[in-house]
Design a protein around this motif. Structure first.
Motif, PDB file in Angstrom:
ATOM      1  N   ARG A 101       0.857  -1.184   0.000  1.00 13.79           N
ATOM      2  CA  ARG A 101       0.000   0.000   0.000  1.00 13.79           C
ATOM      3  C   ARG A 101       0.888   1.228   0.000  1.00 13.79           C
ATOM      4  O   ARG A 101       2.001   1.204   0.511  1.00 13.79           O
ATOM      5  N   GLN A 148      -3.931   5.208 -10.797  1.00 13.52           N
ATOM      6  CA  GLN A 148      -5.034   4.564 -11.523  1.00 13.52           C
ATOM      7  C   GLN A 148      -4.574   4.148 -12.923  1.00 13.52           C
ATOM      8  O   GLN A 148      -4.833   3.025 -13.357  1.00 13.52           O
ATOM      9  N   VAL A 183      -5.298  -3.907  -8.633  1.00 11.24           N
ATOM     10  CA  VAL A 183      -5.964  -2.947  -7.758  1.00 11.24           C
ATOM     11  C   VAL A 183      -4.946  -2.626  -6.658  1.00 11.24           C
ATOM     12  O   VAL A 183      -4.451  -3.523  -5.977  1.00 11.24           O
ATOM     13  N   ASP A 191      -3.785  -0.726  -3.199  1.00 12.87           N
ATOM     14  CA  ASP A 191      -4.303  -0.165  -1.942  1.00 12.87           C
ATOM     15  C   ASP A 191      -3.597   1.130  -1.582  1.00 12.87           C
ATOM     16  O   ASP A 191      -2.370   1.236  -1.753  1.00 12.87           O
ATOM     17  N   ASN A 248      -9.256   1.145  -9.990  1.00 15.92           N
ATOM     18  CA  ASN A 248      -8.102   0.300  -9.662  1.00 15.92           C
ATOM     19  C   ASN A 248      -7.324   0.814  -8.457  1.00 15.92           C
ATOM     20  O   ASN A 248      -6.214   0.353  -8.178  1.00 15.92           O
ATOM     21  N   ARG A 271      -7.765   1.419  -4.338  1.00 15.26           N
ATOM     22  CA  ARG A 271      -8.681   1.073  -3.236  1.00 15.26           C
ATOM     23  C   ARG A 271      -8.227   1.769  -1.948  1.00 15.26           C
ATOM     24  O   ARG A 271      -7.087   1.587  -1.502  1.00 15.26           O
ATOM     25  N   THR A 300      -7.837   2.213   1.870  1.00 16.52           N
ATOM     26  CA  THR A 300      -7.865   1.294   3.020  1.00 16.52           C
ATOM     27  C   THR A 300      -7.752   2.037   4.354  1.00 16.52           C
ATOM     28  O   THR A 300      -7.821   1.409   5.413  1.00 16.52           O
ATOM     29  N   ASP A 303     -15.937   4.579   3.325  1.00 15.50           N
ATOM     30  CA  ASP A 303     -15.425   4.275   1.971  1.00 15.50           C
ATOM     31  C   ASP A 303     -14.614   2.978   1.955  1.00 15.50           C
ATOM     32  O   ASP A 303     -14.191   2.524   0.889  1.00 15.50           O
ATOM     33  N   ASP A 322     -13.669  -0.932   2.664  1.00 13.71           N
ATOM     34  CA  ASP A 322     -14.150  -2.301   2.911  1.00 13.71           C
ATOM     35  C   ASP A 322     -13.184  -2.966   3.870  1.00 13.71           C
ATOM     36  O   ASP A 322     -11.983  -2.883   3.686  1.00 13.71           O
TER      37      ASP A 322
END
Ligand SMILES: Cc1ncc(COP(=O)(O)O)c(C=O)c1O
Length: 387
Positions: free
Chosen positions: A116, A129, A138, A140, A172, A174, A176, A214, A216
């Motif tokens: 990440r 992106q 994708v 993080d 793409n 995400r 966290t 926002d 998950d």
């Protein structure tokens, strides 16, 4: 930067040519265990900043002691970590170079790599992106929270909202959680500094609450260099988030800035880290009363956060290292240390002097190979650095 070859294993450090840096294995092990225990007790994860040592052998020990990843500052550091098998890396910066973002996307798409990075701008999200979409990955991210006049990171809620909108438009990328560095807010543990750090961390926690919807899965909150991880744990834990601290300097600790300012040093600390990295030099001149010169300079030891600290001396011809109280390094040239001696203390040409350092990062980067010394000063291994 004297090269030290692996053939020194089995020799006493007192036979090595000075100047050299040396790692005390027992102190390292103590620090790894002490920090791991502290993190467990305080409900935080540790992803130590790897730029401190850039030593894969130490990354392995940090991971074995429970670290859940290693932090990097630059894409080149991420590459070194990846090449040396670090399974999870947090890049504590925006990934602003399209070519490096493409490499990261490829590694993430390949699987088996926890990664990440931070974002603090719509531009940063766009760069990521584009690379992630092209690489079929994708990626993080953590939204970076800064402070006015501070270092990188969003300044206001409006800035954070703009980054969140950019992430919404980036399939793409995400989100966290949020991250930041309280060490850019203050550099000591005086009451005003601690108050400023606490206030910054409260903003970071509030930013985490803003973005929680926002995200998950578990929200990540990451902060914490080596001076304020106690305040980080105090402010950020308790709300159900994964709190990740990133101290780098705990691993060797020091005899200067962190000795004075660590939550794990000083008389009131719940446990104490030990200085595991020192530099040895030889007295090459003692031309005046109260003055000696060592063959250690700016090439060999940190000087950005205080000069080296004389700790001990091995007098020429002696086998016994004795404390060197009251001596002070007053200046460094490239390859000389100016040592001022208190009344009644003398150093002679040929004496060997152990110097503590202030700020491990800028001593590590001066050495490609650092001997690791066992209990009686016998070299057991050589730690390589990859700066
Ligand atoms: C973003 C970030 N995290 C963590 C750290 C590690 O802090 P320390 O050097 O106090 O161990 C640093 C150090 O500069 C940093 O910049």
């Amino acid at each position: 930067m004297t090269p030290v070859t692996p053939s020194i294993a089995g020799r006493s450090v007192h036979e090595l040519p000075t100047p050299f840096a040396v790692l005390d294995d027992a102190a390292l092990e103590h620090n790894l265990a002490t920090m791991a225990a502290w993190c467990r007790e305080h409900g935080v994860e540790l992803q130590p900043h790897g730029k401190t040592t850039m030593a894969p052998a130490l990354f392995r020990r940090q991971l074995a002691a429970g670290a859940t990843g290693i932090t990097a500052a630059t894409p080149a550091q991420v590459r070194v970590m990846r090449e040396h098998g670090v399974p999870s890396v947090q890049l504590a910066n925006e990934l602003a170079q399209p070519g490096e973002a493409a490499w990261v996307a490829g590694e993430v798409a390949g699987g088996g790599f926890g990664f990440r990075c931070w974002v603090d701008s719509p531009d940063g999200v766009e760069i990521l992106q584009a690379a992630a979409a092209a690489g079929g990955a994708v990626v993080d991210v953590l939204l970076e929270v800064g402070s006015p006049g501070g270092r990188s990171g969003t300044r206001t809620k409006a800035d954070r909202d703009a980054v969140r909108s950019a992430i919404d438009r980036a399939p793409n990328v995400r989100l966290t959680g949020v991250a930041g560095y309280e060490g850019s807010v203050a550099g000591d543990r005086t009451a005003p500094s601690l108050a400023a750090v606490r206030s910054y961390l409260e903003t970071l926690r509030a930013a985490g609450e803003e973005v929680a919807g926002d995200v998950d899965g578990a929200l990540v909150l990451s902060a914490g260099g080596s001076m304020f991880y106690d305040v980080v744990a105090d402010v950020l834990t308790g709300g159900g988030a994964r709190v990740i601290v990133r101290s780098g300097c705990y691993v060797t600790h020091d005899s200067g800035m962190f000795h004075r300012n660590s939550p794990l040093d000083g008389p009131d600390a719940p446990a104490r880290l030990r200085a595991a990295l020192t530099v040895w030099g030889t007295v090459v001149s003692a031309p005046e009363l109260g003055r000696a010169f060592l063959d250690v300079g700016r090439r060999d030891a940190s000087f950005d956060q205080g000069l080296p600290i004389p700790l001990a001396v091995l007098p020429r011809g002696s086998a016994e290292v004795v404390p060197l109280d009251g001596a002070e390094v007053t200046a460094l040239n490239d390859q000389h240390a100016f040592v001022a001696l208190p009344d009644g203390t003398a150093l002679a040409v040929g004496d060997r002097v152990q110097l503590g350092i202030s700020h491990p990062c800028t001593t590590f980067d001066k050495w490609r190979r650092i001997p690791l010394a066992g209990p009686d000063g016998v070299v057991t291994d050589v730690v390589e650095t990859w700066f």
